[in-house]
Design a protein around this motif. Structure first.
Motif, mmCIF file in Angstrom:
data_model
loop_
_atom_site.group_PDB
_atom_site.id
_atom_site.type_symbol
_atom_site.label_atom_id
_atom_site.label_comp_id
_atom_site.label_asym_id
_atom_site.label_seq_id
_atom_site.Cartn_x
_atom_site.Cartn_y
_atom_site.Cartn_z
ATOM 1 N N LYS A 57 0.854 -1.199 0.000
ATOM 2 C CA LYS A 57 0.000 0.000 0.000
ATOM 3 C C LYS A 57 0.879 1.235 0.000
ATOM 4 N N CYS A 58 0.805 2.026 -1.055
ATOM 5 C CA CYS A 58 1.682 3.182 -1.219
ATOM 6 C C CYS A 58 1.049 4.414 -0.583
ATOM 7 N N GLU A 59 1.702 4.960 0.415
ATOM 8 C CA GLU A 59 1.159 6.073 1.185
ATOM 9 C C GLU A 59 1.861 7.402 0.909
ATOM 10 N N LEU A 98 10.987 3.593 -6.581
ATOM 11 C CA LEU A 98 11.917 4.244 -5.660
ATOM 12 C C LEU A 98 11.193 4.549 -4.346
ATOM 13 N N PHE A 99 11.471 3.710 -3.345
ATOM 14 C CA PHE A 99 10.832 3.869 -2.037
ATOM 15 C C PHE A 99 11.865 4.269 -0.990
ATOM 16 N N GLY A 100 11.364 4.749 0.154
ATOM 17 C CA GLY A 100 12.219 5.188 1.237
ATOM 18 C C GLY A 100 12.645 4.071 2.167
ATOM 19 N N ASP A 158 6.634 5.700 2.857
ATOM 20 C CA ASP A 158 7.313 6.831 2.225
ATOM 21 C C ASP A 158 7.872 6.471 0.855
ATOM 22 N N LEU A 159 8.272 7.501 0.114
ATOM 23 C CA LEU A 159 8.934 7.361 -1.175
ATOM 24 C C LEU A 159 10.434 7.623 -1.007
#
Length: 344
Positions: free
Chosen positions: A30-32, A260-262, A292-293
């Motif tokens: 799940k991208c927040e 690209l995620f954090g 996060d990204l």
């Protein structure tokens, strides 16, 4: 077409990445990070400020203040700018430079604590600094994300129901543990749901949240040097810890496929993939929350010199190292290592 008049009016709730093709395990991410704060922290930041407004805590002379390693500071900078409030973020030397510059660009003041407390690390030093500020000047309004119930209530009212809407047969949910606001909000909501959902908290090695030994932590986001006041372990079925090296490997594995995620996301994905690799029966319906990204980690997680200086030259395979040139995707997934302190 959404039309908004303030930044908190937009937050993408319904975007998921299917990680099966990347890691060979059934996991939906799940991208927040698709909002004007770039992370899941926009939701609790909004809830905490609006609650303080309702309660009359904030006046025209108030200066909002909060301790943050990055994402909450940015989220509060966004909210403060949109509402015309002054905001001071107290962070420490592990906060990414790009994050500090972003907060300042939004009009926030940033103070950096450079020396950790001998007993409670950088977090303890940041909190003590805020206590001194509040004693000296009554204009400061400390939102206190570590103790504020509106931190977890934001996820109880929004994040968990959004997951349930798309995954009515959810079996397991992986949630990163920082302040534990996301964890507690989602765990409380799913405890009341129509079917059991296993809640797996993902922490970082060196964090004391679930009783692990304190240790060096270089990546901001997840993990705590003191036990989170919001945490109620009765809602958590299992807690796992991830080495920072495995966080970095997971981030680079995702980046090699264009995602690209954090760092917090890399930790959650690493722990979830290892957990799923040990699941022998029918694969469960599994969701992990990506807080996060990755743009704010370009000078750390995605920077070769930084990685090699802190973790050694062999942390990444040669064909996965930054600036190594084009390469083919790996033919078979390999699960990262995860240490677990056991079920709380």
């Amino acid at each position: 077409m959404p039309v908004i008049s303030e930044p908190a009016g937009f937050n993408e709730e319904d975007l998921y990445v299917d990680l099966q093709s990347i890691f060979g395990r059934p996991l939906f991410l799940k991208c927040e990070g698709f909002n004007f704060a770039g992370s899941i922290k926009l939701k609790p930041a909004t809830e905490m400020v609006e609650a303080a407004e309702r309660e009359g805590t904030i006046t025209p002379d108030s200066i909002l203040v909060e301790s943050s390693s990055g994402n909450m500071g940015v989220a509060l900078s966004v909210i403060a700018a949109s509402k015309g409030y002054r905001f001071l973020c107290v962070t420490d030397s592990r906060c990414n430079l790009s994050t500090r510059l972003l907060m300042e660009a939004l009009g926030a003041q940033v103070q950096v604590v450079t020396e950790p407390s001998p007993e409670s690390g950088f977090l303890g030093a940041r909190l003590e600094h805020i206590r001194r500020l509040c004693l000296r000047d009554k204009r400061y309004v400390w939102l206190s994300q570590y103790t504020n119930a509106y931190n977890w209530k934001a996820h109880y009212h929004r994040t968990a129901p959004a997951i349930a809407r798309w995954f009515p047969h959810l079996d397991v949910l992986f949630v990163g543990a920082g302040t534990t606001g996301t964890l507690m909000g989602c765990a409380r909501w799913f405890r009341r749901w129509h079917r059991p959902v296993r809640i797996v908290a993902v922490d970082t090695v060196g964090s004391v949240t679930f009783g692990g030994a304190p240790g060096r932590r270089m990546l901001p986001g997840l993990g705590m040097s003191i036990r989170p006041p919001l945490l109620d372990t009765s809602y958590v079925d299992e807690a796992i810890q991830v080495e920072e090296a495995d966080t970095i490997r997971a981030c680079h594995r995702l980046a090699s496929h264009g995602f690209l995620f954090g760092g917090s996301t890399g930790t959650v994905v690493s722990g979830a993939i290892d957990w799923l690799s040990r699941y022998d029966t029918r694969p469960p319906t599994a969701v992990a929350i990506a807080p996060d990204l990755g743009e704010r980690y370009l000078d750390t997680i995605y920077q070769a010199n930084w990685i090699h200086a802190l973790y050694g030259d062999d942390i990444l395979p040669a064909d996965a190292r930054p600036h190594a040139g084009p390469r083919q995707a790996p033919s078979a997934p390999s699960a990262p290592s995860v240490r677990s302190p056991g079920t709380p």
